[in-house]
Design a protein around this motif. Structure first.
Motif, mmCIF file in Angstrom:
data_model
loop_
_atom_site.group_PDB
_atom_site.id
_atom_site.type_symbol
_atom_site.label_atom_id
_atom_site.label_comp_id
_atom_site.label_asym_id
_atom_site.label_seq_id
_atom_site.Cartn_x
_atom_site.Cartn_y
_atom_site.Cartn_z
ATOM 1 N N ASP A 86 29.600 36.362 46.056
ATOM 2 C CA ASP A 86 30.659 35.832 45.189
ATOM 3 C C ASP A 86 31.428 34.751 45.941
ATOM 4 O O ASP A 86 32.355 35.033 46.698
ATOM 5 N N PHE A 158 37.450 35.493 33.062
ATOM 6 C CA PHE A 158 36.231 35.204 33.812
ATOM 7 C C PHE A 158 35.017 34.974 32.917
ATOM 8 O O PHE A 158 34.119 34.209 33.270
ATOM 9 N N TYR A 159 34.990 35.658 31.768
ATOM 10 C CA TYR A 159 33.813 35.612 30.895
ATOM 11 C C TYR A 159 34.215 35.274 29.456
ATOM 12 O O TYR A 159 34.068 36.091 28.544
ATOM 13 N N ARG A 162 31.433 35.759 26.700
ATOM 14 C CA ARG A 162 31.171 37.173 26.382
ATOM 15 C C ARG A 162 32.267 37.721 25.466
ATOM 16 O O ARG A 162 31.990 38.478 24.529
ATOM 17 N N THR A 211 24.524 37.315 27.303
ATOM 18 C CA THR A 211 25.455 37.307 28.433
ATOM 19 C C THR A 211 25.934 35.877 28.662
ATOM 20 O O THR A 211 25.642 34.987 27.873
ATOM 21 N N CYS A 212 26.690 35.676 29.752
ATOM 22 C CA CYS A 212 27.117 34.323 30.104
ATOM 23 C C CYS A 212 27.130 34.194 31.618
ATOM 24 O O CYS A 212 26.933 35.170 32.346
ATOM 25 N N ASP A 213 27.369 32.979 32.087
ATOM 26 C CA ASP A 213 27.327 32.705 33.515
ATOM 27 C C ASP A 213 28.707 32.623 34.147
ATOM 28 O O ASP A 213 28.841 32.115 35.268
ATOM 29 N N SER A 214 29.728 33.113 33.446
ATOM 30 C CA SER A 214 31.110 33.167 33.917
ATOM 31 C C SER A 214 31.731 31.769 33.957
ATOM 32 O O SER A 214 31.052 30.760 33.736
#
Length: 315
Positions: A86, A158-159, A162, A211-214
């Protein structure tokens, strides 16, 4: 060539929510003479207790939550590298720390953000993307009785994608969402938590995984996990993802907040297209991103570093 003596320093992830390092260590043990330490302390003490004379030392998830705290690296003569996961964690303090220990080699899961946030370390970077244990993340041939599945954290800060998906799909009976259990050790009695094989099988039951990549646009592990289980992945694309082999319309479907509903409905009603793209995704990930292959690539990087070190003139 003789296997290298490798000292691998890491948090103990046995029983952890995401035990990717456990799988990685298992594969490394097949191609190196491996010693694993989960202890904090002076690096010289860690080496003395390793049971081998290491040719190379790797500090996995360096400076991240729960990782061993190691001192004395700035005086270490044995070649070593740190691994970063991270990249946003404890930034920029960790950046200063990397300068302080005079690290020469940095392995990272995420290429583009590393180059953007750590440009002064560009020449020291080795790109080692995520990977999946293909003995667990595979096609279990389960009935596809979940149509739309999303799993994991959905915090809007963050998302955001989503969160948007959840808001628009929450009233649809074909949409299933499982929240994140937290990054922690999972107890044997926690039957409702999806980890390991149970997590992979839940993905395998779905026709579509969203989903997503943030906000950081990381090519996160879920991209690999979903496709590895022969489920159609719907998630945002990026140049880094394409360089990893994720090609929109070929082995996954690229989405954003303006088109995910339309694309989800389309692929729910076009079985042959959905199944073809999902199968392409599984084949690609199993071929390019297995834990076995990533361990082999890691050892190749280390071999190259050791050759470079040996060729340096004496001072």
């Amino acid at each position: 060539m003789e296997p290298i003596n490798l000292l691998f320093i890491t948090r103990d992830d046995r029983g952890y929510t995401v035990p990717a390092s456990v799988y990685f260590i298992r594969e490394l043990s097949k191609v190196t003479r491996l010693s694993v330490s989960c202890e904090s302390g002076p690096i010289k003490e860690i080496i003395n207790n390793a049971g081998i004379k290491p040719d190379f030392i790797y500090l996995n998830d360096y400076g991240e939550n729960g990782s061993p705290e190691i001192s004395g690296l700035e005086d270490l003569e044995i070649p070593f590298a740190v691994g970063l996961h991270d990249l946003h964690y404890n930034y920029p303090n960790r950046k200063k720390d990397l300068t302080g220990i005079r690290v020469k080699y940095i392995f990272t899961c995420y290429r583009d953000k590393f180059l953007n946030w750590y440009p002064e370390f560009t020449e020291r970077m080795r790109w080692l993307p995520h990977h999946v244990n293909t003995e667990i993340f595979k096609d279990y041939k389960l009935e596809k009785d979940n149509e739309l599945l999303m799993m994991g954290a959905a915090l809007e800060e963050f998302y955001p994608l989503r969160r948007t998906i959840m808001k628009r799909f929450e009233e649809r009976p074909e949409f299933v969402y499982h929240g994140h259990p937290g990054y922690r050790k999972i107890g044997e009695g926690e039957k409702k938590v999806f980890t390991g094989e149970k997590y992979a099988k839940e993905i395998n039951r779905a026709k579509i995984f969203l989903t997503c990549d943030s906000i950081f646009h990381y090519p996160i592990m879920k991209y690999y996990e979903a496709t590895a289980c022969n489920t159609l992945l719907m998630a945002p694309s990026s140049r880094e993802l394409m360089d990893l082999g994720f090609i929109p319309g070929v082995n996954f479907i690229s989405i954003d907040e303006g088109c995910f509903e339309e694309k989800a409905d389309y692929y729910l009603h076009h079985d042959q297209e959905r199944e073809r793209i999902a199968l392409n995704g599984m084949r690609m990930v199993h071929k390019r991103h297995s834990t076995k292959k990533r361990a082999e690539e890691f050892v190749q990087f280390v071999d190259e570093i050791l050759v470079q070190q040996s060729e340096k003139p004496c001072r």
